[in-house]
Motif scaffolding. Sequence first.
Motif, PDB file in Angstrom:
ATOM      1  N   PRO A  10       0.812  -1.213   0.000  1.00 41.63           N
ATOM      2  CA  PRO A  10       0.000   0.000   0.000  1.00 41.63           C
ATOM      3  C   PRO A  10       0.856   1.279   0.000  1.00 41.63           C
ATOM      4  CG  PRO A  10       0.072  -0.952   2.188  1.00 41.63           C
ATOM      5  CD  PRO A  10       0.767  -1.931   1.300  1.00 41.63           C
ATOM      6  N   LYS A  11       0.302   2.338  -0.525  1.00 45.23           N
ATOM      7  CA  LYS A  11       1.042   3.580  -0.669  1.00 45.23           C
ATOM      8  C   LYS A  11       1.497   4.142   0.681  1.00 45.23           C
ATOM      9  CE  LYS A  11      -1.104   5.066  -4.996  1.00 45.23           C
ATOM     10  NZ  LYS A  11      -1.900   6.138  -5.684  1.00 45.23           N
ATOM     11  N   ASN A  12       0.699   3.921   1.726  1.00 44.90           N
ATOM     12  CA  ASN A  12       1.045   4.439   3.049  1.00 44.90           C
ATOM     13  C   ASN A  12       1.797   3.408   3.896  1.00 44.90           C
ATOM     14  OD1 ASN A  12      -1.026   2.666   3.390  1.00 44.90           O
ATOM     15  ND2 ASN A  12      -2.370   4.049   4.550  1.00 44.90           N
ATOM     16  N   TRP A  13       2.601   2.568   3.216  1.00 42.74           N
ATOM     17  CA  TRP A  13       3.293   1.465   3.875  1.00 42.74           C
ATOM     18  C   TRP A  13       4.254   1.907   4.983  1.00 42.74           C
ATOM     19  CZ3 TRP A  13       8.698   0.820   3.542  1.00 42.74           C
ATOM     20  CH2 TRP A  13       9.354   1.650   2.629  1.00 42.74           C
ATOM     21  N   GLU A  14       4.750   3.154   4.903  1.00 44.83           N
ATOM     22  CA  GLU A  14       5.716   3.613   5.901  1.00 44.83           C
ATOM     23  C   GLU A  14       5.044   4.135   7.174  1.00 44.83           C
ATOM     24  OE1 GLU A  14       9.703   5.169   4.198  1.00 44.83           O
ATOM     25  OE2 GLU A  14       8.134   6.050   2.925  1.00 44.83           O
ATOM     26  N   LYS A  15       3.747   4.303   7.116  1.00 48.53           N
ATOM     27  CA  LYS A  15       3.017   4.774   8.293  1.00 48.53           C
ATOM     28  C   LYS A  15       2.652   3.587   9.180  1.00 48.53           C
ATOM     29  CE  LYS A  15       1.103   8.874   6.041  1.00 48.53           C
ATOM     30  NZ  LYS A  15      -0.139   9.631   5.694  1.00 48.53           N
ATOM     31  N   ASN A  16       2.595   3.832  10.473  1.00 50.22           N
ATOM     32  CA  ASN A  16       2.299   2.762  11.424  1.00 50.22           C
ATOM     33  C   ASN A  16       0.791   2.509  11.533  1.00 50.22           C
ATOM     34  OD1 ASN A  16       5.011   2.313  12.096  1.00 50.22           O
ATOM     35  ND2 ASN A  16       4.979   4.046  13.524  1.00 50.22           N
ATOM     36  N   ILE A  17       0.241   1.999  10.465  1.00 55.77           N
ATOM     37  CA  ILE A  17      -1.183   1.667  10.412  1.00 55.77           C
ATOM     38  C   ILE A  17      -1.323   0.151  10.555  1.00 55.77           C
ATOM     39  CG2 ILE A  17      -3.274   1.773   9.023  1.00 55.77           C
ATOM     40  CD1 ILE A  17      -2.077   4.230   7.616  1.00 55.77           C
ATOM     41  N   LYS A  18      -1.886  -0.306  11.657  1.00 56.85           N
ATOM     42  CA  LYS A  18      -1.966  -1.743  11.955  1.00 56.85           C
ATOM     43  C   LYS A  18      -2.669  -2.543  10.860  1.00 56.85           C
ATOM     44  CE  LYS A  18      -1.779  -1.315  16.991  1.00 56.85           C
ATOM     45  NZ  LYS A  18      -2.465  -1.606  18.282  1.00 56.85           N
ATOM     46  N   ALA A  19      -3.659  -1.916  10.213  1.00 55.92           N
ATOM     47  CA  ALA A  19      -4.423  -2.624   9.168  1.00 55.92           C
ATOM     48  C   ALA A  19      -3.529  -3.038   7.996  1.00 55.92           C
ATOM     49  CB  ALA A  19      -5.561  -1.755   8.678  1.00 55.92           C
ATOM     50  N   ASN A  20      -2.417  -2.334   7.811  1.00 55.07           N
ATOM     51  CA  ASN A  20      -1.510  -2.655   6.685  1.00 55.07           C
ATOM     52  C   ASN A  20      -0.827  -4.006   6.843  1.00 55.07           C
ATOM     53  OD1 ASN A  20      -2.032  -0.373   5.210  1.00 55.07           O
ATOM     54  ND2 ASN A  20      -0.291   0.797   5.994  1.00 55.07           N
ATOM     55  N   LEU A  21      -0.707  -4.463   8.074  1.00 62.07           N
ATOM     56  CA  LEU A  21      -0.019  -5.732   8.316  1.00 62.07           C
ATOM     57  C   LEU A  21      -0.715  -6.894   7.602  1.00 62.07           C
ATOM     58  CD1 LEU A  21       2.178  -7.372   9.722  1.00 62.07           C
ATOM     59  CD2 LEU A  21       0.688  -7.525  11.737  1.00 62.07           C
ATOM     60  N   ASN A  22      -2.030  -6.855   7.545  1.00 60.76           N
ATOM     61  CA  ASN A  22      -2.789  -7.959   6.942  1.00 60.76           C
ATOM     62  C   ASN A  22      -2.996  -7.811   5.439  1.00 60.76           C
ATOM     63  OD1 ASN A  22      -3.149  -9.192   9.488  1.00 60.76           O
ATOM     64  ND2 ASN A  22      -4.841  -7.784   9.948  1.00 60.76           N
ATOM     65  N   LYS A  23      -2.511  -6.696   4.884  1.00 61.96           N
ATOM     66  CA  LYS A  23      -2.638  -6.492   3.443  1.00 61.96           C
ATOM     67  C   LYS A  23      -1.513  -7.212   2.680  1.00 61.96           C
ATOM     68  CE  LYS A  23      -5.052  -2.033   3.577  1.00 61.96           C
ATOM     69  NZ  LYS A  23      -4.996  -0.599   3.182  1.00 61.96           N
ATOM     70  N   GLU A  24      -1.763  -7.499   1.410  1.00 62.36           N
ATOM     71  CA  GLU A  24      -0.764  -8.142   0.534  1.00 62.36           C
ATOM     72  C   GLU A  24       0.116  -7.042  -0.060  1.00 62.36           C
ATOM     73  OE1 GLU A  24       0.575 -11.899  -1.115  1.00 62.36           O
ATOM     74  OE2 GLU A  24      -0.872 -11.396   0.449  1.00 62.36           O
ATOM     75  N   TRP A  25       1.369  -6.980   0.382  1.00 60.72           N
ATOM     76  CA  TRP A  25       2.281  -5.940  -0.092  1.00 60.72           C
ATOM     77  C   TRP A  25       2.996  -6.397  -1.360  1.00 60.72           C
ATOM     78  CZ3 TRP A  25       5.253  -2.700   4.067  1.00 60.72           C
ATOM     79  CH2 TRP A  25       4.360  -2.280   5.060  1.00 60.72           C
ATOM     80  N   TYR A  26       3.337  -5.450  -2.206  1.00 56.24           N
ATOM     81  CA  TYR A  26       4.194  -5.742  -3.352  1.00 56.24           C
ATOM     82  C   TYR A  26       4.881  -4.460  -3.807  1.00 56.24           C
ATOM     83  CZ  TYR A  26       0.148  -4.016  -6.091  1.00 56.24           C
ATOM     84  OH  TYR A  26      -0.881  -3.269  -6.587  1.00 56.24           O
TER      85      TYR A  26
END
Length: 376
Positions: A10-26
């Motif tokens: 996700p574009k906001n990958w550097e922010k400490n947003i807990k919801a990003n952990l469960n997303k599929e990063w690429y």
Amino acid sequence: MRYTEIKVYPKNWEKNIKANLNKEWYLYYEFDKKQIRFKSGVNCCKTLEEKQNFTRYLIDNEYRNLKNGYNPITKEFINPYDSVSEHTPFILALKIASKKIKVSKSTLVGVENAIKIIEQIALKTGHANIEISKIRKRDVRIMMDIVLEQKYSNDKYNKIKSYLGILYNYFVDMEIFEHNYIHYIRKLPHTPKKREIYREDDIEKINSLKDYHYELWRFLVIFHSSQSRLSELREVKINDIDMKNQTFTIFEKKGKNYKDVMKPINIHTEYLWKELLKEKKKGDIYLFGENFRPSENPLTKDKFDSAFKYWKKKLGITKTAYALRHTFANNIANEFGIEVAQKVLGHTSQRTTEIYAVDYRENLVKEQSKLRPLFL
């Protein structure tokens, strides 16, 4: 510029947003106007912080590879200088070194196969694109452990280690490393398989070949008693044959060195050698060409393998052609003893000869059982 900026989803990958952990990063970017997208294990990270740090590493590593000539479409490096430096990526360094080393054809095939196996593993472990100078002994050991996990034998493990050692000798020469640390990775214990030899039924089948493919039969009969390897006999030159003294000379590998070695022409096959020399034409250099007769070019491995494979199946032969050499070793050991067989075959170790002298141990036990005790 062949490539665009590397971005992350996700574009906001550097922010400490807990919801990003469960997303599929690429990660993604364009190379030669084609979109490149990769994950490289980033989604295996357990925490958000780990995921962020690993993503930063992937971005830096990808930029470094691109600067070093990496093409993400072909997944190969383009090195304009075709030379190794301390900054050359690990697998590319191995491939370049394989082109620089001076070894026999068979050894080079082994080296190239070893690189293929290590490359598959290095891509999974993340070592493939790390600079060669930053690869440590523990990194190679980790990859070698995976070789075993992939069900390769101890013997295959030792061979891969040996081939890597040859490549690392080149890196030492190029002053990338001070010492060849591959030598300090221990070999694994290996029990050689009992070598197959020709028994009466297969010998009869080889002899029947005389009626179907005389030239191949002649080659095999000469090979059996030549005390040389198939690769050596295939490249025997006519000028290296001395019928007066019943000898011929081969270019033999002894340990890490190569040298000319004189071999005897067996008196029982002498007529076959003379027969071949009579078939020589002007311009012929090698005793065996692609038609198993004297020729300007040597008999190739592919040509021999193809012919033998066809007739092996046709006649129901169950052994390999190389087993003829093992059979000769076995016969010599039975007739004259293991020490003589060792000298004849040019082995530096008696243990090596015993591998090929299949009946030696069994016959030795039988002879020992006949010894008369002192007190009877």
